[in-house]
Write an enzyme that holds these catalytic residues in place. Structure first.
Site, PDB file in Angstrom:
ATOM      1  N   CYS A 130      -9.701  -1.654   3.386  1.00  0.00           N
ATOM      2  CA  CYS A 130      -8.541  -1.803   2.297  1.00  0.00           C
ATOM      3  C   CYS A 130      -8.107   0.157   2.890  1.00  0.00           C
ATOM      4  O   CYS A 130      -6.520  -0.098   2.479  1.00  0.00           O
ATOM      5  CB  CYS A 130      -8.652  -1.802   1.003  1.00  0.00           C
ATOM      6  SG  CYS A 130     -10.180  -1.259   0.329  1.00  0.00           S
ATOM      7  N   HIS A 237      -4.941   1.907  -4.258  1.00  0.00           N
ATOM      8  CA  HIS A 237      -5.156   2.618  -3.498  1.00  0.00           C
ATOM      9  C   HIS A 237      -3.381   3.620  -3.118  1.00  0.00           C
ATOM     10  O   HIS A 237      -2.648   3.645  -2.746  1.00  0.00           O
ATOM     11  CB  HIS A 237      -6.260   2.138  -2.506  1.00  0.00           C
ATOM     12  CG  HIS A 237      -7.386   1.644  -2.392  1.00  0.00           C
ATOM     13  ND1 HIS A 237      -7.598   1.291  -3.651  1.00  0.00           N
ATOM     14  CD2 HIS A 237      -8.055   1.102  -1.897  1.00  0.00           C
ATOM     15  CE1 HIS A 237      -8.921   0.269  -3.532  1.00  0.00           C
ATOM     16  NE2 HIS A 237      -9.183   0.365  -1.950  1.00  0.00           N
TER      17      HIS A 237
END
Length: 331
Positions: A130, A237
């Site tokens: 990710c 994130h």
């Protein structure tokens, strides 16, 4: 457009459920749809496009029926065992685990970055980590134009990257409960520790970013280093990326390059306090970039701030985009 038979493996997990949501939103041409998971989840019900489906137990015979594409998000061990079985039956597996990412026989793909690599798959395609995915969307246009010499990653990663257990640790930790997933409390804390520590002192997550960056950008010599940190944020994130180029750049030109890059939203107005924030980016598929500024400590360098939804673009959406590329080539 050709209609396909599609399966989601690990359908009841956090990424698996997001697969269903993204597939609904993007309206892939699906004829027959299957949801699979471990024996623990078998028999439960999931709704997709207004229809209820019963979760099947994943077994060695799950791919005896004709399935064109399978989206896997069930962990490395499951992928190691079942992806080759699916592939042997002619099914193209798009795998979200780390199992196949560094296999030289398996393409590692971000569709905005290296869609051409899909062409050499042998029925297994790896979805990158990710934190790597969002970085690649930001770095590729800059690498094409200025040639990247060195990258320094510092990440601020949401607890959802550790699955439902990570999410619960933050949720419960805010109530004063002890952690179960993380080695220390994540509530009101930052943990410079994602995945296991390796002999070189780096974590597995940090080395994933290093190695996957080189593979996706086709540059084994690129100098890359990373520090990955888990922060008390539920979704998205954030990354501070320091980039050193081989070639000089003009800031206006670099900003225009990012603004026009596929999958990027440039949000770079410091005077108005506008820059990407996790709370705003959650639920979106684009990669948001801001705080763009020259790094005067090197001859040709820049700092950028990059934020993306780690469960969507960082996992489910990226895999579905790969499926879309495959379907296009089926015509």
């Amino acid at each position: 457009m050709k209609k396909i038979n599609l399966a989601v493996v690990g359908a009841t997990g956090m990424v698996g459920r997001t697969f269903l949501k993204v597939l609904e939103e993007r309206q892939l041409p699906i004829e027959n749809f299957y949801v699979m998971a471990s024996s623990r989840s078998a028999g439960s019900k999931l709704t997709f496009n207004g229809k209820e489906y019963t979760v099947e137990e994943l077994t060695e015979h799950s791919f005896d029926k004709p399935i064109d594409i399978a989206l896997f998000s069930a962990g490395g061990g499951t992928s190691e065992k079942f992806a080759p079985i699916a592939a042997a039956h002619g099914c193209i597996v798009i795998d979200n685990s780390s199992q196949w990412r560094m296999d030289p026989e398996v393409p590692l793909v971000v569709p905005e970055v290296n869609p051409e690599d899909i062409a050499w798959h042998k029925n297994i395609i790896a979805n990158p980590n990710c934190s790597t995915i969002q970085a690649m969307v930001a770095l590729k246009p800059l690498d094409d134009k200025y040639k990247i010499k060195r990258v320094v990653y510092s990440t601020y990663q949401a607890v959802s990257g550790a699955g439902m257990a990570g999410w619960k640790d933050l949720e419960n930790g805010l109530k004063g409960e002890a952690p179960k997933k993380f080695p220390h409390p994540i509530a009101n804390n930052c943990l410079p520790h994602i995945d296991v520590f390796l002999d070189n002192g780096y974590t597995k997550e940090e080395m994933k970013m290093v190695n996957e960056t080189r593979k996706i950008l086709h540059n084994d010599e690129m100098r890359v280093t990373a520090t990955t940190v888990r922060v008390p944020v539920f979704d998205c994130h954030s990354e501070s990326i320091n980039i050193e180029f081989e070639k000089p750049f003009e800031m206006d030109d670099l900003l225009e390059t990012l603004k026009n890059a596929p999958g990027v939203v440039l949000q770079n107005n410091s005077e108005a306090n506008e820059y990407p924030l996790a709370v705003d980016v959650a639920g979106h598929d684009e990669v948001y970039i801001g705080r763009v500024r020259r790094d005067d400590s090197v001859e040709s360098g820049v700092n950028i701030w990059v934020v993306a939804d780690n469960i969507r673009k960082g996992a489910a959406t990226n895999a579905v985009q790969i499926a879309e590329e495959i379907i296009k080539n089926m015509q």
